[in-house]
Every structure is written in C-alpha cells, then in structure tokens.
Design an enzyme around this catalytic site. Sequence first.
Site, PDB file in Angstrom:
ATOM      1  N   ASP A 163       9.579   6.418   7.205  1.00 26.37           N
ATOM      2  CA  ASP A 163       8.598   5.916   6.236  1.00 26.37           C
ATOM      3  C   ASP A 163       7.213   6.435   6.640  1.00 26.37           C
ATOM      4  O   ASP A 163       6.724   6.129   7.728  1.00 26.37           O
ATOM      5  CB  ASP A 163       8.605   4.371   6.268  1.00 26.37           C
ATOM      6  CG  ASP A 163       8.078   3.772   4.980  1.00 26.37           C
ATOM      7  OD1 ASP A 163       8.605   2.715   4.567  1.00 26.37           O
ATOM      8  OD2 ASP A 163       7.158   4.370   4.379  1.00 26.37           O
ATOM      9  N   ASP A 170       4.872   6.220   1.400  1.00 25.77           N
ATOM     10  CA  ASP A 170       4.285   4.954   0.977  1.00 25.77           C
ATOM     11  C   ASP A 170       3.126   5.183   0.009  1.00 25.77           C
ATOM     12  O   ASP A 170       2.249   6.018   0.283  1.00 25.77           O
ATOM     13  CB  ASP A 170       3.763   4.251   2.247  1.00 25.77           C
ATOM     14  CG  ASP A 170       3.319   2.841   2.007  1.00 25.77           C
ATOM     15  OD1 ASP A 170       4.157   2.034   1.601  1.00 25.77           O
ATOM     16  OD2 ASP A 170       2.120   2.544   2.205  1.00 25.77           O
ATOM     17  N   GLU A 206       6.917   6.696  -3.134  1.00 24.98           N
ATOM     18  CA  GLU A 206       6.755   5.396  -3.794  1.00 24.98           C
ATOM     19  C   GLU A 206       5.582   5.528  -4.753  1.00 24.98           C
ATOM     20  O   GLU A 206       4.465   5.819  -4.331  1.00 24.98           O
ATOM     21  CB  GLU A 206       6.460   4.287  -2.779  1.00 24.98           C
ATOM     22  CG  GLU A 206       6.258   2.933  -3.452  1.00 24.98           C
ATOM     23  CD  GLU A 206       5.553   1.922  -2.574  1.00 24.98           C
ATOM     24  OE1 GLU A 206       4.778   2.323  -1.696  1.00 24.98           O
ATOM     25  OE2 GLU A 206       5.779   0.707  -2.775  1.00 24.98           O
ATOM     26  N   HIS A 255      12.010  -3.873   0.581  1.00 24.19           N
ATOM     27  CA  HIS A 255      11.376  -4.876   1.449  1.00 24.19           C
ATOM     28  C   HIS A 255      10.192  -5.564   0.778  1.00 24.19           C
ATOM     29  O   HIS A 255       9.634  -6.523   1.337  1.00 24.19           O
ATOM     30  CB  HIS A 255      10.915  -4.192   2.739  1.00 24.19           C
ATOM     31  CG  HIS A 255       9.874  -3.166   2.489  1.00 24.19           C
ATOM     32  ND1 HIS A 255      10.127  -1.978   1.817  1.00 24.19           N
ATOM     33  CD2 HIS A 255       8.552  -3.165   2.745  1.00 24.19           C
ATOM     34  CE1 HIS A 255       9.003  -1.285   1.708  1.00 24.19           C
ATOM     35  NE2 HIS A 255       8.032  -1.982   2.253  1.00 24.19           N
ATOM     36  N   ASP A 256       9.809  -5.060  -0.415  1.00 18.65           N
ATOM     37  CA  ASP A 256       8.701  -5.691  -1.156  1.00 18.65           C
ATOM     38  C   ASP A 256       9.193  -6.538  -2.317  1.00 18.65           C
ATOM     39  O   ASP A 256       8.364  -7.132  -3.019  1.00 18.65           O
ATOM     40  CB  ASP A 256       7.782  -4.609  -1.757  1.00 18.65           C
ATOM     41  CG  ASP A 256       7.031  -3.800  -0.728  1.00 18.65           C
ATOM     42  OD1 ASP A 256       6.762  -2.623  -0.996  1.00 18.65           O
ATOM     43  OD2 ASP A 256       6.746  -4.357   0.355  1.00 18.65           O
TER      44      ASP A 256
HETATM   45  O1  TEU Z   1       3.765  -1.182  -1.131  1.00 14.57           O
HETATM   46  C1  TEU Z   1       2.841  -0.831  -2.121  1.00 14.57           C
HETATM   47  C2  TEU Z   1       2.662  -1.905  -3.066  1.00 14.57           C
HETATM   48  O2  TEU Z   1       1.935  -1.714  -3.998  1.00 14.57           O
HETATM   49  C3  TEU Z   1       3.429  -3.179  -2.985  1.00 14.57           C
HETATM   50  O3  TEU Z   1       3.273  -3.763  -1.723  1.00 14.57           O
HETATM   51  C4  TEU Z   1       2.865  -4.109  -4.010  1.00 14.57           C
HETATM   52  O4  TEU Z   1       1.503  -4.273  -3.677  1.00 14.57           O
HETATM   53  C5  TEU Z   1       3.575  -5.426  -3.994  1.00 14.57           C
HETATM   54  O5  TEU Z   1       4.079  -5.634  -2.778  1.00 14.57           O
HETATM   55  C6  TEU Z   1       4.666  -5.410  -5.023  1.00 14.57           C
HETATM   56  O6  TEU Z   1       4.032  -5.742  -6.217  1.00 14.57           O
HETATM   57  C7  TEU Z   1       3.753  -0.307  -0.012  1.00 14.57           C
HETATM   58  C8  TEU Z   1       4.732  -0.850   1.003  1.00 14.57           C
HETATM   59  O7  TEU Z   1       6.053  -0.797   0.460  1.00 14.57           O
HETATM   60  C9  TEU Z   1       4.314  -2.254   1.327  1.00 14.57           C
HETATM   61  O8  TEU Z   1       5.258  -2.898   2.173  1.00 14.57           O
HETATM   62  C10 TEU Z   1       2.952  -2.195   2.001  1.00 14.57           C
HETATM   63  O9  TEU Z   1       2.487  -3.511   2.194  1.00 14.57           O
HETATM   64  C11 TEU Z   1       1.935  -1.448   1.110  1.00 14.57           C
HETATM   65  O10 TEU Z   1       2.444  -0.257   0.548  1.00 14.57           O
HETATM   66  C12 TEU Z   1       0.753  -1.018   1.948  1.00 14.57           C
HETATM   67  O11 TEU Z   1       1.196  -0.052   2.878  1.00 14.57           O
END
Ligand code: TEU
Length: 562
Positions: free
Chosen positions: A108, A209, A251, A325-326
């Site tokens: 990642d 990311d 992403e 994971h989000d």
């Molecule tokens: O996530 C980007 C992101 O936009 C999501 O976290 C979003 O803000 C929300 O979680 C879902 O609506 C990436 C990574 O996957 C996340 O884990 C990180 O927190 C974020 O970037 C910052 O690096």
Amino acid sequence: MAVNHIKLDKSKKGWWKSAVFYQVYPKSFQDSNHDGIGDLQGIISRLDYLDQLGIDGIWMSPMLQSPQVDNGYDISDYQAVDSMFGSMADMEQLIAEAKKRGISIILDLVLNHTSDQHRWFLEAKKDKSNPYHDYYVWRDGSPEQLPNDMRAAFGGPAWTYVPELGQYYFHQFAVQQPDLNWDNPAVRRELYDMIRFWVNKGIEGFRLDVIDQIAKNPDLGITGNGPRLHEFLRELSAEGFQEEYLATVGEAWGADVERAKLYSAPDCSELSMVFQFQHICLDQQPGKDKWDLAPLSLPALKKCMAHWQNGLEGQGWNSLFLNNHDLPRIVSRWGNNQEYRLESAKLLGALFHGMQGTPFIYQGEELGMTNVKLPIEEYEDLETVNLYKERLAQGYNPADIMESIYARSRDNARTMMQWSGETYAGFSDVEPWFIINPNYTEINAEKALADENSVFYFYQKLIALRKQLPVIRDGSFTLLCPDDEQIFAYIREDSNSQLLVAGNFGATGIVIPEEIQKQSAFLEGELILSNYRKREYKEDSEAAKDSVMLEPYEVRYYYWKK
Ligand code: TEU
Ligand code: CA
C-alpha cells in the site's frame, strides 16, 4: 470437495486479470508475539490458509514506520518496517514465503501525504528556506486568517498554522498527515526511488492510496482530479512501475468511467486498474456524505455495475470489491445479518466474482464477518471519533449519530480476524489493541474449514472458477431485468460459452423472470454453482436446474458451452 487451484504465471503482463486478491489489515489479522497487535510473522503463519482459499496476491495495508494516528496511513519512513509489525527481515521472509505459494505481495503506497513525524516534514517546518520546505503545501496567513475554507476529510479545516513560520500547511486528512507537494519534482523523485526500493525487494504490485488527490490545487479548492493528475500518473508509471508484471491499483473516490479509461488504459501508461466507489456511495443521501444513510436501490446498483462493466470493456479494467478497511462489512450493509447471513454473503460474493475485473476479498469477508455496535467511547478510528464530536457540536441527536456510526464506521472492518472460538478468537493470546466481534464463537475460520457449506468453501469455488472459465475473465456483460427490484442477473458471453448469473437479492422466494428463463444457459446449460445445499449441482442438478423458484438470497451460476 477439493478445488484445483491454477497457479498464475506472474511473469506475464496482465496476470492480474485472472487473479483474485486478498486484503490484509496487518494490525487486525494475526498476532505472533503476544502483544495483541497483528504482525508480519502472524501473516506468514496464515499463508497456508490463504493458499487454501486460492488467492493470488495479498494487498497489505501499510506496515511501515508510523505514529499510528491513522493506523499506518500516516507514514514517517517509507523504507522502514514499523517495529510493532516486525523487521525488514520479517518482510523479506513474508515476500519469499508468499512467493513459494504463488502469492504476490502488493504494497500500500501512501503518496499523497506523510506523517507529520516524517523527517521531511520535521525539516520542512524548521524554516521557509529549508530544502524540504517545499516538499509540502504552505500558504502565508495569520492565526485568524486561514488561506481558504477548505475542510479536511477527518473533520476541521484543511489548514494548520505553524506560528514560527507564520504559515499554514495543507492536509486533506488528519492534522498529522501533511499533504506532499507533487508539483515539486524533488518530491516525485524521492517517491519513485522509494518504489524502486520495494520492487527490488520482490514486491509485485502496489495499491495507491487516494491517488486521484495527489494533483491537489488548494488555491482553486481542488483536491481530486487535479489538472496535472494524469501527467503525474504517466510519470509515476514510467519511473516507478517499469516492469510489466507489476499489478497496480489506484484508490480513486472521484473516478468515473471516462477517467478510469485513463487510469487503466490497456497500454498500462498509468495503472493496471482502479478502485472506483460509485456503487459504494449508492446507499447514501444524494449530495450528502456517507454518514447520511439511504436505502439501497437494487436497480441503481445493477445499472451502476453494468455502466462500469460495459464502459471499461476492452478499454480499461475494473477492480471488483464490496469490502475494505474503510468500509462496513457488506453482509451487514447489503446482505442479511440474521437468518440468511450465509446465503447473502455467498450471493454478494457470487454476483461480484462473476463480473469482468479483478476481485478483492477483504479479510473476514470469506467468513461472512459482520459489523459491530459499540458505545462511542470504544471506537478507535479517528474519522469516527471526529465525526461524533463534530455532529454533536452541530446539534445532531446522539442516537442518530450512533446509527450512522453503526452503519458506516471504518471500525466495522477493523475488529480482529476471527480464527477460532477460543479466547481472543485465535488472533492473539492477550487482549488485542481493538475489539473482537462478540460473534467470533459462531463466525470463525476454524468452524468454516470444518463446514463444507461455509462461505469459505463457496469463495474457494468462485476463485477457482475465475481461472477455469475464460468467459469470466474475457466475456461480454449483459444485464438482465434491469428494473427488477429483487433479481440481480446478468449474462457473460464469449464465442464458445455463456455464463448466466442469477441472484435473488431478497428475503422472500421469487419466480425467475421469463427474460432469464429463456436464456440458453438456463435452458441448456449446467448448474455449476449454487448457494443452496439442496441445489448442490452434483446431487440434484436436474431438479435444481429446472426449478424456477429462487429461494431467499439464492444465487446460481449456469454454464453453457455453445
Ligand atoms: O482513504 C481515503 C478516503 O477517502 C476514505 O478514508 C474516506 O475518507 C472514508 O474513509 C470513506 O468515506 C484512504 C485510506 O484507505 C484510508 O484508510 C486513510 O485513512 C486515508 O486514505 C488517508 O490516508
Ligand atoms: Ca504482534
């Protein structure tokens, strides 16, 4: 039923078009050294489980040096393994052990921002003349006068003031995640050199990311899809991803089909594929954010997926996912958490794995793991905690805020992987850093491996089918019954075969519509997969084949050789 896993030739460009990836969130996957935190040796100890599932690559969320403000997405050294996960030797061992099993490690890459503890930022904020100052995005200002009213994704302004400099720095995420200045070629050079370091370690791919946010232009209020984005991605590809075998996935929350054609162009001038999120945003109120819930419209989901399937056919490449994971656990979000948990988990998997693209399975999805409901003080994720504080201050009803959190918190995906019914779910032998879902005694890998009807073995078949049936990788996609509120069905077709995927997205039985019954695969094909025991095609294909009733959350694959 033994499933023969075809191992892919990873030296070939495009191997990832037949592959299925598995996302590991290292912190919550497996602890090996009794500190209650997942680690690299823990992942190594579970490679045989992943090999048995049949996956071809592991996307690991960051295990690099980090103060853990955002669970590792705030990196303070891109080329150092954080000691809580292990050592560089452990990382090299993981890469080697995975390779022995035909499993690639996908790293990642968090290129949009660093931790505020990264040495670049510690230097940058010393003074404006420091050579690292322009590695970040600064604007002059005063304590009362922010550069503009841009907001950060995790709450609050996107600007934080450094009094010694009389300047603000820009951060799209946490205060502790200062944005890198991609307009500075020195930054890009550092990042490309770092990528080459990991390629030389044997990493065979990367997840990027928030890659659509790197070309930010705060003066114009732009975060996603900035003017230089695809220029940067072409350079990133040329300077970082020279080897054709590298599988790269970006992403891109702001991706649409037209932009995805650039990201995932067949000439690999940018990336292999992209995580787009238009389907994921369908159950939120239009124009609002993920916390403002709305019921899912199945026709909207079907049309969205058809749009992406048909839009990228021959012009790009889809990733296929419902979890990460989000995101909350999909069986709780769009499936049935209670009576039909198993059937709906399999239905959701089968509907997505039958499409064109590369599937990504998130840890525990193959077990049908579910969301959790916690008192607000037990939530760990800063996005969730900040949301609660912000909405409380805005006068929202606490019970309403908690309903949003139960449904959307990223912590739903970060509970410990449920390996067994023993204390701490086999994840560790001490109290873990975050909670274990109380249903671990019922939902765990040990039980799944002992049950031929488990979600695990169903996913094992889905993964094997992708490599056995070329029509899944290369066939066309035709959505059937687009307006039906309960049936999700489509045809995949190539010159010598047809695959019919027919699913019942509801808790009541339903007659298969005529438009599906008249398909050749239904009339003349073989029932090769079903999530209903009595429909097991080996024992009862005739009866199942002709049944025109789909049971609650039933899904069937019919395969017809022309
Ligand atoms: O996530 C980007 C992101 O936009 C999501 O976290 C979003 O803000 C929300 O979680 C879902 O609506 C990436 C990574 O996957 C996340 O884990 C990180 O927190 C974020 O970037 C910052 O690096
Ligand atoms: Ca550990």
